[in-house]
Design a protein around this motif. Sequence first.
Motif, PDB file in Angstrom:
ATOM      1  N   SER A 148       0.808  -1.226   0.000  1.00 13.03           N
ATOM      2  CA  SER A 148       0.000   0.000   0.000  1.00 13.03           C
ATOM      3  C   SER A 148       0.838   1.270   0.000  1.00 13.03           C
ATOM      4  O   SER A 148       0.538   2.225  -0.725  1.00 13.03           O
ATOM      5  CB  SER A 148      -0.962  -0.008   1.190  1.00 13.03           C
ATOM      6  N   LYS A 152       0.698   3.901  -3.062  1.00 15.54           N
ATOM      7  CA  LYS A 152       0.226   5.261  -2.820  1.00 15.54           C
ATOM      8  C   LYS A 152       1.233   6.277  -3.314  1.00 15.54           C
ATOM      9  O   LYS A 152       0.879   7.281  -3.957  1.00 15.54           O
ATOM     10  CB  LYS A 152      -0.037   5.465  -1.329  1.00 15.54           C
ATOM     11  N   ASN A 179      -9.012   2.004  -3.343  1.00 16.98           N
ATOM     12  CA  ASN A 179      -8.680   3.420  -3.489  1.00 16.98           C
ATOM     13  C   ASN A 179      -9.287   4.040  -4.744  1.00 16.98           C
ATOM     14  O   ASN A 179      -9.013   5.200  -5.055  1.00 16.98           O
ATOM     15  CB  ASN A 179      -7.162   3.602  -3.487  1.00 16.98           C
TER      16      ASN A 179
END
Length: 377
Positions: A148, A152, A179
């Motif tokens: 993650s 990101k 997301n």
Amino acid sequence: METGIIPDMPYNDIPWNLPRRQLLGRQTTDLLREQIARGTWTECLPPERELCATLQISRHTLRVALKQLMEEGIIKAEHGRGNLITARSRRGKKAFEASDIGLLLPGSLDRMLPIHVVWINHLRAMLAERGCRLHLFHGLKYARRDPSSALKQLVTRQKHKCWVLLLSDEPVQRWFQDNKVPCVVAGSIYKDVSLPYCDLDHRAVCRHAAGLLLGRGHRRIALLVQKSRLAGDVESEEGFAEGMRRSPHGDAEMLISNHDATAPGIANAVRRLMARKPAPTALLVVNPFHYLTATTCLTRLGLRVPEDISVVSRDGETYLSYLLPVPTRYEIDPRNFAKALLTMVLEMLESGATSKRTVQLMPACIAGESVAEARKP
């Protein structure tokens, strides 16, 4: 000698009279300047290591280009933050809103098969005709159990309107879904994942292969598949099981042998299968390169293909047509795969959604010489 390749550099724009190192430095400068103008990066450039990997150049060549951009006032180096973008370049092509696509490969490049490279090149060319660019990103940090943080950082830095996920693990797919990052999966999706995807119908292929071998009299058939648990491999196991269960022959026996995708691991799996009493008379191999290892191991065991054992490859690769006996396999035109994926990507760029969330292509069965009638006991 450095052999970097600058993606998508127009042929007529390359000053071929420059020395090799100077040529690469100029190409790199022009490409970075253009990408900044296009809005590919809005605040700062990616880290040097990532840029070197993406552009396939040395750090020395990259730093020559960065120095030139600093002299032009386009970027500035700031401790702890990297190379900040301070001004949009007015040189080169006119800036416009970027319609760039990122192709993400969790893990290393050696995970890709040659056929992946072919359809990626077709997709890149098709997108270029429409003014879009395709950028490849890869790294082990995206293949972690929890990717993650890396994901990101990637999508924040790389402002792409759509992502293509190749050989994506379940954590990667779930992160993009959770997301709500626009993407299309080039491959199969996992259960409870609802991302749009384009893939070969591995379930139907393995179901067909099981029926093909059963129809040739084979009753003990083994599936050779790696332990990765990629969604496509899971579907292959399920399709193979479906095909075997449909057999009207009560003595039909299904075997599934997992391995670690290394040559010794594949060889050990084959030896364990052939040591069974009775041994399987046919193998269905998921990966075309594992097919080569498996058949080599069978030869070392004194077994002939197809006289003693029949072998089928779930996927096709160009090199298979040069083997003897020629393998029975399932092939698809990589250009057709690229076209199907292109349609989904363009819809995603235009509206943020696709009209078809699932596109599955059925490869053609190429009848080779590696399958024969089962020998009677």
